[in-house]
Design an enzyme around this catalytic site. Structure first.
Site, PDB file in Angstrom:
ATOM      1  N   GLY A   9       0.778  -1.233   0.019  1.00  0.00           N
ATOM      2  CA  GLY A   9       0.114  -0.006  -0.088  1.00  0.00           C
ATOM      3  C   GLY A   9       0.990   1.411  -0.008  1.00  0.00           C
ATOM      4  O   GLY A   9       1.962   1.261  -0.478  1.00  0.00           O
ATOM      5  N   TYR A  10       0.169   2.241   0.484  1.00  0.00           N
ATOM      6  CA  TYR A  10       0.879   3.590   0.456  1.00  0.00           C
ATOM      7  C   TYR A  10       2.212   3.585   1.453  1.00  0.00           C
ATOM      8  O   TYR A  10       3.009   4.402   1.253  1.00  0.00           O
ATOM      9  CB  TYR A  10       0.107   4.792   1.098  1.00  0.00           C
ATOM     10  CG  TYR A  10      -0.937   5.259  -0.036  1.00  0.00           C
ATOM     11  CD1 TYR A  10      -0.652   6.351  -0.690  1.00  0.00           C
ATOM     12  CD2 TYR A  10      -2.359   4.420  -0.110  1.00  0.00           C
ATOM     13  CE1 TYR A  10      -1.562   6.626  -1.831  1.00  0.00           C
ATOM     14  CE2 TYR A  10      -3.103   5.083  -1.083  1.00  0.00           C
ATOM     15  CZ  TYR A  10      -2.767   6.023  -1.964  1.00  0.00           C
ATOM     16  OH  TYR A  10      -3.745   6.478  -2.895  1.00  0.00           O
ATOM     17  N   VAL A  85       0.290  -4.035   6.544  1.00  0.00           N
ATOM     18  CA  VAL A  85      -1.089  -3.949   5.987  1.00  0.00           C
ATOM     19  C   VAL A  85      -2.022  -2.844   6.766  1.00  0.00           C
ATOM     20  O   VAL A  85      -1.623  -2.219   7.648  1.00  0.00           O
ATOM     21  CB  VAL A  85      -1.819  -5.312   6.182  1.00  0.00           C
ATOM     22  CG1 VAL A  85      -1.120  -6.392   5.477  1.00  0.00           C
ATOM     23  CG2 VAL A  85      -2.061  -5.726   7.554  1.00  0.00           C
ATOM     24  N   THR A 127       0.824   1.002  11.626  1.00  0.00           N
ATOM     25  CA  THR A 127       0.578   1.559  13.298  1.00  0.00           C
ATOM     26  C   THR A 127      -0.320   0.794  13.991  1.00  0.00           C
ATOM     27  O   THR A 127      -1.418   0.236  13.170  1.00  0.00           O
ATOM     28  CB  THR A 127      -0.114   2.994  13.242  1.00  0.00           C
ATOM     29  OG1 THR A 127       0.732   3.962  12.406  1.00  0.00           O
ATOM     30  CG2 THR A 127      -0.213   3.682  14.478  1.00  0.00           C
ATOM     31  N   GLU A 154       6.297   3.579  10.734  1.00  0.00           N
ATOM     32  CA  GLU A 154       6.734   4.570   9.751  1.00  0.00           C
ATOM     33  C   GLU A 154       6.107   5.972   9.926  1.00  0.00           C
ATOM     34  O   GLU A 154       4.953   6.091  10.143  1.00  0.00           O
ATOM     35  CB  GLU A 154       6.079   3.987   8.359  1.00  0.00           C
ATOM     36  CG  GLU A 154       6.510   4.505   7.063  1.00  0.00           C
ATOM     37  CD  GLU A 154       8.217   4.680   7.233  1.00  0.00           C
ATOM     38  OE1 GLU A 154       8.780   3.765   7.147  1.00  0.00           O
ATOM     39  OE2 GLU A 154       8.638   5.931   7.157  1.00  0.00           O
ATOM     40  N   CYS A 270      -4.180   8.583   8.893  1.00  0.00           N
ATOM     41  CA  CYS A 270      -3.498   8.221  10.239  1.00  0.00           C
ATOM     42  C   CYS A 270      -4.033   9.014  11.195  1.00  0.00           C
ATOM     43  O   CYS A 270      -4.423   8.505  12.397  1.00  0.00           O
ATOM     44  CB  CYS A 270      -2.047   8.514  10.032  1.00  0.00           C
ATOM     45  SG  CYS A 270      -1.268   7.119   9.226  1.00  0.00           S
ATOM     46  N   LYS A 333      -4.645  16.008   1.189  1.00  0.00           N
ATOM     47  CA  LYS A 333      -3.523  17.073   0.902  1.00  0.00           C
ATOM     48  C   LYS A 333      -2.956  16.938  -0.475  1.00  0.00           C
ATOM     49  O   LYS A 333      -3.190  16.083  -1.301  1.00  0.00           O
ATOM     50  CB  LYS A 333      -2.611  16.518   1.789  1.00  0.00           C
ATOM     51  CG  LYS A 333      -1.587  15.410   1.503  1.00  0.00           C
ATOM     52  CD  LYS A 333      -0.615  15.077   2.988  1.00  0.00           C
ATOM     53  CE  LYS A 333       0.658  16.045   2.695  1.00  0.00           C
ATOM     54  NZ  LYS A 333       1.802  15.335   3.691  1.00  0.00           N
TER      55      LYS A 333
HETATM   56  C1  UDX Z   1       0.723  11.724   8.986  1.00  0.00           C
HETATM   57  C2  UDX Z   1       2.131  12.335   9.815  1.00  0.00           C
HETATM   58  O1  UDX Z   1       2.493  13.377   9.471  1.00  0.00           O
HETATM   59  C3  UDX Z   1       3.037  11.115   9.225  1.00  0.00           C
HETATM   60  O2  UDX Z   1       4.238  11.342  10.099  1.00  0.00           O
HETATM   61  C4  UDX Z   1       2.471   9.392   9.683  1.00  0.00           C
HETATM   62  O3  UDX Z   1       3.467   8.741   9.401  1.00  0.00           O
HETATM   63  C5  UDX Z   1       1.178   9.381   8.945  1.00  0.00           C
HETATM   64  O4  UDX Z   1       0.480  10.493   9.317  1.00  0.00           O
HETATM   65  P1  UDX Z   1       0.068  12.425   6.419  1.00  0.00           P
HETATM   66  O5  UDX Z   1      -1.150  11.819   6.952  1.00  0.00           O
HETATM   67  O6  UDX Z   1       0.405  11.496   5.111  1.00  0.00           O
HETATM   68  O7  UDX Z   1       1.125  11.861   7.488  1.00  0.00           O
HETATM   69  O8  UDX Z   1      -0.148  13.711   6.064  1.00  0.00           O
HETATM   70  P2  UDX Z   1       0.341  15.196   6.900  1.00  0.00           P
HETATM   71  O9  UDX Z   1       1.454  16.077   6.002  1.00  0.00           O
HETATM   72  O10 UDX Z   1       0.574  15.088   8.211  1.00  0.00           O
HETATM   73  O11 UDX Z   1      -1.174  15.853   6.902  1.00  0.00           O
HETATM   74  C6  UDX Z   1      -2.255  15.447   7.570  1.00  0.00           C
HETATM   75  C7  UDX Z   1      -3.410  16.268   7.199  1.00  0.00           C
HETATM   76  O12 UDX Z   1      -3.118  17.420   7.902  1.00  0.00           O
HETATM   77  C8  UDX Z   1      -3.782  16.680   5.760  1.00  0.00           C
HETATM   78  O13 UDX Z   1      -5.135  16.741   5.599  1.00  0.00           O
HETATM   79  C9  UDX Z   1      -3.008  18.162   5.859  1.00  0.00           C
HETATM   80  O14 UDX Z   1      -3.532  18.874   4.687  1.00  0.00           O
HETATM   81  C10 UDX Z   1      -3.297  18.459   7.167  1.00  0.00           C
HETATM   82  N1  UDX Z   1      -2.331  19.699   7.895  1.00  0.00           N
HETATM   83  C11 UDX Z   1      -1.170  19.514   7.958  1.00  0.00           C
HETATM   84  C12 UDX Z   1      -2.978  20.833   8.291  1.00  0.00           C
HETATM   85  O15 UDX Z   1      -4.261  21.210   7.926  1.00  0.00           O
HETATM   86  N2  UDX Z   1      -2.281  22.123   8.485  1.00  0.00           N
HETATM   87  C13 UDX Z   1      -1.052  21.702   8.707  1.00  0.00           C
HETATM   88  O16 UDX Z   1      -0.291  22.644   9.171  1.00  0.00           O
HETATM   89  C14 UDX Z   1      -0.363  20.593   8.258  1.00  0.00           C
HETATM   90  P1  ADP Z   2      -1.285   1.677   4.188  1.00  0.00           P
HETATM   91  O1  ADP Z   2      -1.726   3.195   3.976  1.00  0.00           O
HETATM   92  O2  ADP Z   2      -1.072   1.476   5.628  1.00  0.00           O
HETATM   93  O3  ADP Z   2      -0.112   1.305   3.329  1.00  0.00           O
HETATM   94  P2  ADP Z   2      -3.020   0.243   2.407  1.00  0.00           P
HETATM   95  O4  ADP Z   2      -4.371   0.118   2.495  1.00  0.00           O
HETATM   96  O5  ADP Z   2      -2.662   1.386   1.480  1.00  0.00           O
HETATM   97  O6  ADP Z   2      -2.465   1.048   3.755  1.00  0.00           O
HETATM   98  O7  ADP Z   2      -2.254  -0.878   1.964  1.00  0.00           O
HETATM   99  C1  ADP Z   2      -2.407  -2.043   2.762  1.00  0.00           C
HETATM  100  C2  ADP Z   2      -2.318  -3.286   1.901  1.00  0.00           C
HETATM  101  O8  ADP Z   2      -2.374  -4.518   2.715  1.00  0.00           O
HETATM  102  C3  ADP Z   2      -3.577  -3.415   0.891  1.00  0.00           C
HETATM  103  O9  ADP Z   2      -3.106  -3.566  -0.521  1.00  0.00           O
HETATM  104  C4  ADP Z   2      -4.208  -4.814   1.197  1.00  0.00           C
HETATM  105  O10 ADP Z   2      -4.500  -5.429  -0.052  1.00  0.00           O
HETATM  106  C5  ADP Z   2      -2.783  -5.400   1.758  1.00  0.00           C
HETATM  107  N1  ADP Z   2      -3.250  -6.634   2.840  1.00  0.00           N
HETATM  108  C6  ADP Z   2      -4.310  -6.615   3.771  1.00  0.00           C
HETATM  109  N2  ADP Z   2      -4.312  -7.497   4.305  1.00  0.00           N
HETATM  110  C7  ADP Z   2      -3.571  -8.512   3.816  1.00  0.00           C
HETATM  111  C8  ADP Z   2      -2.927  -9.866   4.250  1.00  0.00           C
HETATM  112  N3  ADP Z   2      -3.438 -10.589   5.047  1.00  0.00           N
HETATM  113  N4  ADP Z   2      -2.033 -10.394   3.208  1.00  0.00           N
HETATM  114  C9  ADP Z   2      -1.416  -9.632   2.415  1.00  0.00           C
HETATM  115  N5  ADP Z   2      -1.857  -8.648   2.132  1.00  0.00           N
HETATM  116  C10 ADP Z   2      -2.786  -7.638   2.746  1.00  0.00           C
END
Ligand code: UDX
Ligand code: ADP
Length: 454
Positions: A9-10, A85, A127, A154, A270, A333
């Site tokens: 995933g991401y 996952v 997480t 992460e 998150c 974002k």
């Molecule tokens: C977050 C954490 O930053 C990262 O460390 C963790 O691993 C995953 O969650 P992410 O959700 O990818 O990352 O993006 P982030 O840049 O944190 O932005 C989260 C949200 O807050 C977005 O919607 C962003 O637009 C918003 N944001 C961020 C604000 O509204 N104001 C700010 O000053 C910063």
């Molecule tokens: P994240 O942002 O945490 O990476 P995502 O939803 O983008 O979350 O990715 C999680 C990935 O894990 C998905 O592509 C999903 O298909 C995969 N996944 C979930 N459960 C299992 C499993 N039991 N075995 C293998 N892959 C899995």
């Protein structure tokens, strides 16, 4: 050494790409139950949009980075298995709406126990709620083989994943510090990161500190956004400007200037999930006051989204029925195609319930994704999907900017103004446009926390 990452995933995809890039001698297999996701990682059209990721994947894919659905074989051959996952908020039963759904993690643990002919290091990358490692350990122990479980959360943010992975503020590794095997496992994982991360940035802790640190980091970041958003409401009431307040406050080195950008509210996979999880944990451990403290952050975010959508309705003479609103941006974002928990979802649902017509433009989010998020059909007559912001704005009563995409700052707003219905409104949900200039062009402008605009 071989590494296997379960979940493409991401998080799993970009993280393992960086590991493969930095460790040419390590073979990295990324596996997933979704054949479509794996096929996309193996194609020219990656399932995740991240600046600079394409080039990196191309450099290592097929050399020491492989994407596969051959889950059990890749696990068996690996020395280190990452679990990456999804752990979404539970939607049913005990803990619904706040606890994390650990069914995917549990399924992975069972697969690892079944597939491994030898013991391995198993790393929680997703997480997890505090003490999840216990669940994983118990399942793995049933196999009779020796596993070490580590927590290695992460911290990358979407949109800047490559930069964050290349140069992380810190790498956190939690493990069983009390046993020789535990300490060895921590050192083995640390040696992978040490290829490119300075040693002083690799923090080693016990398992529970590591799990809790990830939740706490996200809670603190979300709290800063809710804090400045709370002040934005007061700015609008008093005539102060939230960006000026944020600058003045953030200049204090004890406070710092990051994450003080007032907005329509935070989104992403998150913050909401981790805060709810933290609140659930506090309640579980009978700490209702602590739970209530963090609940305030979640409530402020919901309030900010609602406040914004009602400001739009209010501005348009308390009636948006049948009016065309150009929605600039739908991702949570900038620089990502991810819409999970995007504030745009709740805000657009509010607009639809007021019978508005919505014309969407987002440079990376697909029509199918927007419809899925809004729970509507792609041929719903209330929505239109445009190829450019200019097309979306044509004939619109208002532009509603919801994502801070750079291209929105560079548009020809004089041209846009002429194509819109008058009076033409801009609601800047990210305070990223030049409001003075727009007012000069004849727009009615409302930003976030801007008390003195026209
Ligand atoms: C977050 C954490 O930053 C990262 O460390 C963790 O691993 C995953 O969650 P992410 O959700 O990818 O990352 O993006 P982030 O840049 O944190 O932005 C989260 C949200 O807050 C977005 O919607 C962003 O637009 C918003 N944001 C961020 C604000 O509204 N104001 C700010 O000053 C910063
Ligand atoms: P994240 O942002 O945490 O990476 P995502 O939803 O983008 O979350 O990715 C999680 C990935 O894990 C998905 O592509 C999903 O298909 C995969 N996944 C979930 N459960 C299992 C499993 N039991 N075995 C293998 N892959 C899995």
């Amino acid at each position: 050494m071989r590494i296997c990452c379960i979940g493409a995933g991401y998080v799993g995809g970009p993280t393992m790409t960086m590991v493969a890039r930095k460790c040419p001698d390590i073979r990295v297999d990324v596996v997933d139950v979704s054949a479509a996701r794996i096929a996309a990682w193996n194609s020219d059209n990656l399932p995740v949009f991240e600046p600079n990721l394409d080039g990196l994947v191309r450099e290592v894919r097929g050399k020491n980075l492989f994407f596969s659905t051959d889950i059990e074989e890749c696990i068996d051959k690996a020395d280190i298995v990452f679990i990456s996952v999804n752990t979404p908020t539970k939607t049913y039963g005990y803990g619904a709406g706040s606890a994390s759904d650990l069914s995917y993690v549990e399924a992975c643990s069972r697969t690892i126990a079944r597939a491994s002919k030898t013991g391995k290091i198993v790393v929680e990358k997703s997480t997890m709620p505090v003490r999840t490692a216990d669940v994983i350990k118990t399942i793995l122990a049933s196999s009779g083989r020796k596993f070490q479980v580590l927590s290695n959360p992460e911290f990358l943010a979407e949109g800047t994943a490559v930069r964050d992975l290349e140069s992380p503020d810190r790498v956190l590794i939690g493990g069983d510090e009390d046993s020789e095997e535990g300490r060895r496992a921590i050192e083995t994982l640390a040696s992978v990161y040490a290829r490119w991360v300075p040693e002083e940035r690799i923090i080693k802790t016990n398992l529970w500190s590591s799990e809790l640190s990830k939740l706490t980091a996200n809670a603190f970041l979300a709290q800063r956004i809710s804090s400045i958003n709370a002040i934005s409401a007061l700015c609008e009431a008093t005539g102060a400007d939230v960006d000026q307040v944020a600058k003045a406050v953030g200049s204090d080195s004890r406070i710092g200037s990051s994450f003080l950008k007032s907005s329509v509210g935070y989104g992403g996979s998150c913050f909401q999930k981790d805060l709810l999880n933290l609140i659930y944990l506090c309640e579980h451990f009978n700490l209702p006051q602590v739970a209530q403290y963090w609940r305030g952050v979640v409530e402020m975010n919901a309030f900010q989204k609602k406040r914004f959508s009602s400001n739009v309705v209010e501005g348009l003479f308390r009636n948006i029925s049948g009016k065309r609103l150009a929605i600039f941006g739908f991702a949570f974002k900038e620089n990502t195609n991810d819409t999970r928990e995007s504030p745009a979802i709740d805000i657009c649902k509010d607009f639809l319930s007021e019978h508005a017509k919505l014309a969407f433009y987002d440079p990376k989010v697909s029509k199918a994704q927007i419809c899925a998020d809004l729970g509507i059909e792609e041929n719903d007559p209330r929505v239109e999907f445009c190829d450019s912001p200019y097309a979306a704005a044509e004939g619109a009563h208002a532009i509603v900017l919801l994502t801070h995409w750079d291209e929105f700052k560079k548009l020809d707003y004089a041209k846009i103004r002429k194509s819109m219905t008058t009076p033409a409104w801009i609601f800047d949900g990210r305070n990223c446009l030049d409001h003075r200039l727009l007012i000069g062009l004849g727009f009615l402008v409302r930003g976030i926390g801007k008390g003195n605009l026209s």
